[in-house]
Motif scaffolding. Structure first.
Motif, short mmCIF file in Angstrom:
data_model
loop_
_atom_site.label_atom_id
_atom_site.label_comp_id
_atom_site.label_asym_id
_atom_site.label_seq_id
_atom_site.Cartn_x
_atom_site.Cartn_y
_atom_site.Cartn_z
N CYS A 153 0.81 -1.22 0.00
CA CYS A 153 0.00 0.00 0.00
C CYS A 153 0.85 1.27 0.00
O CYS A 153 0.34 2.36 -0.26
N SER A 191 -13.01 -0.86 -0.34
CA SER A 191 -11.70 -0.24 -0.13
C SER A 191 -10.58 -1.16 -0.59
O SER A 191 -9.46 -0.70 -0.85
N CYS A 192 -10.86 -2.45 -0.74
CA CYS A 192 -9.85 -3.41 -1.20
C CYS A 192 -10.21 -4.06 -2.54
O CYS A 192 -9.32 -4.45 -3.30
N HIS A 193 -11.50 -4.22 -2.83
CA HIS A 193 -11.93 -4.97 -4.00
C HIS A 193 -12.83 -4.13 -4.91
O HIS A 193 -13.63 -3.33 -4.42
N ILE A 245 -5.89 -3.42 -3.51
CA ILE A 245 -5.23 -4.15 -2.42
C ILE A 245 -5.60 -5.62 -2.52
O ILE A 245 -4.78 -6.50 -2.29
N GLY A 246 -6.83 -5.88 -2.87
CA GLY A 246 -7.29 -7.25 -3.14
C GLY A 246 -7.67 -7.39 -4.59
O GLY A 246 -7.75 -6.41 -5.34
#
Length: 337
Positions: free
Chosen positions: A171, A249-251, A260-261
């Motif tokens: 990140c 927020s990740c996917h 992030i994902g």
């Protein structure tokens, strides 16, 4: 922290005095902490604990709002010690022993007179960084690139990171040139922190039809992120809203758009760890799990258990505990292909 409490207090007094002095006198040299910066919550082996008396001894320096499709997904609030703020203002860098603490909270929202507004709700996770200019712990996987890195379970404050390269560094890659920290987002760090502001900076504006402060009630121009599911009665819409709150927020749900994902477009029925273009953890890529409705629900509820050692288990250890919200997310993942 009790065995160094008096010296910590002395360091804080020096730092506060320096801040008060900023308008009428000049520091000839950076303020130096009068204590071993690692003795309070870092063991001799480099194991990192959460500061026992936090937020005592820390000051708020800035925050991030991470957006989802329908608004703000989560809020990142960052803290530092007063002495570290003084030193950065003087030198433009974090000196050895500087400490940064970040709380990531779930954002919830509703319509206000200024439009859809969002605020911090429950804590999702904690992060901590300790500046290490001397490479004190070369054999400890939580230390490297000039910092000690840690993540903590929000309920127990237990350290849950295992390797900073896999769990934390990704990140921060865009901030590599500024010592791995997005310093420009923290107003308390002063003009020196602005050297790396992105060229493509976006200036936020109220959504169309939203009233300005002091104006009339906002027009009905957007979906209320909290209430839209109940208003529409649609499981798919409810799932989309819940996905945006907990997962976006990740996917993403755009094919090939990894963050992030990995992208979760078409995840239903897919073998775990096989989405093209994403670098999965060894635990995920070697898993034999197929993403059925049951497995998705299990993974969302207890991210550390279905596939032990996966990254989501470290980043989001508490999962989604509300059964209704889990069901909405799973329904959305099954239908939104």
């Amino acid at each position: 922290m009790s065995r160094i409490g008096s010296r910590m207090a002395a360091g804080s007094i020096v730092a506060i005095a320096a801040l008060l002095c900023a308008g009428g006198c000049k520091q000839s040299e950076p303020v130096q902490a009068e204590l071993d910066p690692y003795s309070s919550f870092v063991s001799k082996a480099g194991d990192i604990g959460f500061p026992a008396n936090f937020p005592s001894g820390f000051v708020f320096i800035g925050s991030w709002a991470v957006t989802g499709a329908d608004g703000v997904a989560d809020i990142h609030s960052v803290y530092a010690r007063p002495i570290d703020v003084v030193n950065f203002n003087e030198t433009g860098r974090f000196l050895d022993g500087a400490v940064l603490v970040k709380e990531v909270t779930l954002a919830v929202g509703s319509k206000h007179t200024t439009g859809n507004a969002f605020w911090a709700n429950e804590t999702k996770t904690w992060f901590l960084m300790v500046k290490d200019s001397e490479g004190r712990f070369p054999s400890n996987p939580l230390w490297g690139d000039g910092w000690g890195w840690a993540e903590f379970d929000p309920a127990t404050k237990k350290q849950i990171s295992t390797n900073y390269q896999a769990d934390c560094k990704g990140c921060h890659v865009p901030a590599m040139q500024s010592d791995w920290v997005y310093s420009y987002a923290y107003p308390a760090l002063g003009p020196n922190a602005q050297a790396t502001v992105p060229k493509d900076i976006i200036v936020g504006e109220p959504e169309a039809g939203a009233a300005r402060h002091g104006g009339a009630v906002a027009q009905e121009t957007g979906s209320d992120v909290v209430g839209v599911a109940q208003e529409t009665g649609s499981d798919l819409v409810a799932g989309k809203v819940t996905f945006e709150i907990y997962c976006s927020s990740c996917h993403s749900m755009t094919p090939g758009e990894n963050g992030i994902g990995p992208s979760l477009a078409g995840v239903a029925g897919r073998k775990a760890g096989t989405s093209a273009g994403y670098a999965y953890s060894p635990a995920m890529s070697s898993s034999e799990v197929v993403w059925t409705a049951e497995n998705l629900a299990s993974h969302i509820e207890k991210p550390k258990e279905l596939i032990p050692g996966n990254r989501m288990g470290g980043l989001f250890p508490r999962g989604v505990q509300d059964a209704k919200k889990r069901g909405e997310i799973v329904a959305y993942l099954l239908e939104a292909r």
